[in-house]
Design a protein around this motif. Structure first.
Motif, PDB file in Angstrom:
ATOM      1  N   ARG A   1       5.297  -1.514  -6.629  1.00  0.00           N
ATOM      2  CA  ARG A   1       5.949  -2.405  -5.670  1.00  0.00           C
ATOM      3  C   ARG A   1       7.110  -1.713  -4.962  1.00  0.00           C
ATOM      4  O   ARG A   1       7.573  -2.167  -3.901  1.00  0.00           O
ATOM      5  CB  ARG A   1       6.433  -3.678  -6.369  1.00  0.00           C
TER       6      ARG A   1
ATOM      7  N   GLN B   1       6.473  -3.258   4.462  1.00  0.00           N
ATOM      8  CA  GLN B   1       7.135  -4.563   4.430  1.00  0.00           C
ATOM      9  C   GLN B   1       8.301  -4.625   5.414  1.00  0.00           C
ATOM     10  O   GLN B   1       8.499  -5.636   6.098  1.00  0.00           O
ATOM     11  CB  GLN B   1       7.598  -4.870   3.011  1.00  0.00           C
TER      12      GLN B   1
ATOM     13  N   GLU C   1      13.881  -3.885  -1.794  1.00  0.00           N
ATOM     14  CA  GLU C   1      12.910  -4.930  -2.154  1.00  0.00           C
ATOM     15  C   GLU C   1      13.581  -6.300  -2.171  1.00  0.00           C
ATOM     16  O   GLU C   1      13.014  -7.290  -1.681  1.00  0.00           O
ATOM     17  CB  GLU C   1      12.318  -4.618  -3.519  1.00  0.00           C
TER      18      GLU C   1
ATOM     19  N   CYS D   1      -0.043  -4.566  -3.300  1.00  0.00           N
ATOM     20  CA  CYS D   1       1.239  -5.117  -2.830  1.00  0.00           C
ATOM     21  C   CYS D   1       1.239  -5.281  -1.316  1.00  0.00           C
ATOM     22  O   CYS D   1       1.713  -6.289  -0.775  1.00  0.00           O
ATOM     23  CB  CYS D   1       2.395  -4.207  -3.246  1.00  0.00           C
TER      24      CYS D   1
ATOM     25  N   LEU E   1       6.785 -13.141  -2.972  1.00  0.00           N
ATOM     26  CA  LEU E   1       5.679 -12.253  -3.273  1.00  0.00           C
ATOM     27  C   LEU E   1       5.469 -12.154  -4.779  1.00  0.00           C
ATOM     28  O   LEU E   1       6.392 -11.860  -5.524  1.00  0.00           O
ATOM     29  CB  LEU E   1       5.940 -10.859  -2.689  1.00  0.00           C
TER      30      LEU E   1
ATOM     31  N   THR F   1       1.317  -8.821   0.880  1.00  0.00           N
ATOM     32  CA  THR F   1       2.382  -9.068   1.850  1.00  0.00           C
ATOM     33  C   THR F   1       1.811  -9.509   3.192  1.00  0.00           C
ATOM     34  O   THR F   1       2.272 -10.489   3.788  1.00  0.00           O
ATOM     35  CB  THR F   1       3.248  -7.816   2.038  1.00  0.00           C
TER      36      THR F   1
ATOM     37  N   VAL G   1       2.544 -13.118   4.784  1.00  0.00           N
ATOM     38  CA  VAL G   1       3.521 -13.093   5.879  1.00  0.00           C
ATOM     39  C   VAL G   1       2.892 -13.391   7.234  1.00  0.00           C
ATOM     40  O   VAL G   1       3.469 -14.131   8.048  1.00  0.00           O
ATOM     41  CB  VAL G   1       4.242 -11.724   5.921  1.00  0.00           C
TER      42      VAL G   1
END
Length: 248
Positions: free
Chosen positions: A139, A148, A227, A99, A242, A103, A107
């Motif tokens: 996640r 994140q 999230e 995960c 995502l 990301t 990103v």
């Protein structure tokens, strides 16, 4: 855009490895000096390949990349700095690392170095390699959400969380709009997404606390809301959804 050069040496984390031919692989890398980059590893899929075995997703290595006439560089040499071996001994760690790697790959822009993002990625993988099972989907692992959240900061995308993004009113802030730039008060909430106060508080906590304290910042009941907030920001500002995250 970084200037062209014949070759370069850099520390890099492997974000993804995909088959390119019968024997070769193309790597997505996050490098310390150049940001996100792609490079081909000749013969990586052969069982005798040293480079292929060293350059698996999640591995941090020092690589030498030759730049030819095409778009892809070629990895000529690699030495492992940290294999993050702990990721491979527990399923939840490996999934959570996946995960994080996705990301960063989605990103962070190509060829734009970001020292803060580099250290954040390395720190997250180090913590995940030793992390206990949090008892929640990968996640929603605190370290995944913490990474994140902090990527929003280093990318300049962090929404306003402590007051209304439209009028500046203080809490309560029952709604959220990535278009407006953050949380919204009752008077400005028309058409926005409802948001639980605990989700806003948890996201703010992840941003404000060290990554090692992520589990204290985001209790299990607040994790899905965090999230979702992160997903709304990424969709609005980067057009990114995502694959590892729940649908918005």
């Amino acid at each position: 855009m970084m200037p062209a050069m014949a070759s370069y040496d850099t520390d890099a984390v492997v974000l993804r490895s995909i088959r390119y031919s019968e024997a070769d692989a193309v790597l997505a890398l996050y490098t310390r000096e150049r940001g996100r980059a792609s490079a081909i590893v000749k013969g990586a899929r052969r069982t005798t390949s040293r480079l292929g075995g060293r350059l698996q997703p999640g591995v941090c290595a020092h690589v030498s990349v030759h730049l030819g006439r095409g778009d892809l560089g070629t990895v000529r040499a690699a030495s492992v700095i940290d294999a993050h071996a702990g990721l491979w001994v527990a399923g939840h760690r490996l999934q959570a690392a996946g995960c994080v790697l996705e990301t960063v790959m989605r990103v962070m822009p190509e060829e734009e170095p970001n020292e803060e993002a580099w250290h954040l990625l390395a720190r997250t993988l180090d913590l995940l390699a030793r992390a206990p099972d949090p008892g929640r989907p990968a996640r929603l692992d605190p370290f995944v959400l913490g990474c994140q959240a902090k990527l929003l900061v280093v990318s300049g995308l962090l929404p306003l969380l402590g007051r209304c993004a439209r009028c500046g009113a203080p809490p309560p802030l029952p709604a959220f709009s990535a278009v407006a730039g953050g949380a919204l008060c009752d008077g400005c909430a028309a058409g926005a997404d409802p948001v639980a106060p605990r989700a806003l508080a948890a996201l703010a906590g992840l941003v404000g606390r060290p990554l090692a304290e992520a589990a204290d910042a985001v209790p299990a009941e607040a994790a899905p809301g965090v999230e979702r907030l992160i997903g709304l920001v990424l969709r609005e500002h980067l057009g990114v959804r995502l694959r590892s995250a729940a649908p918005l």
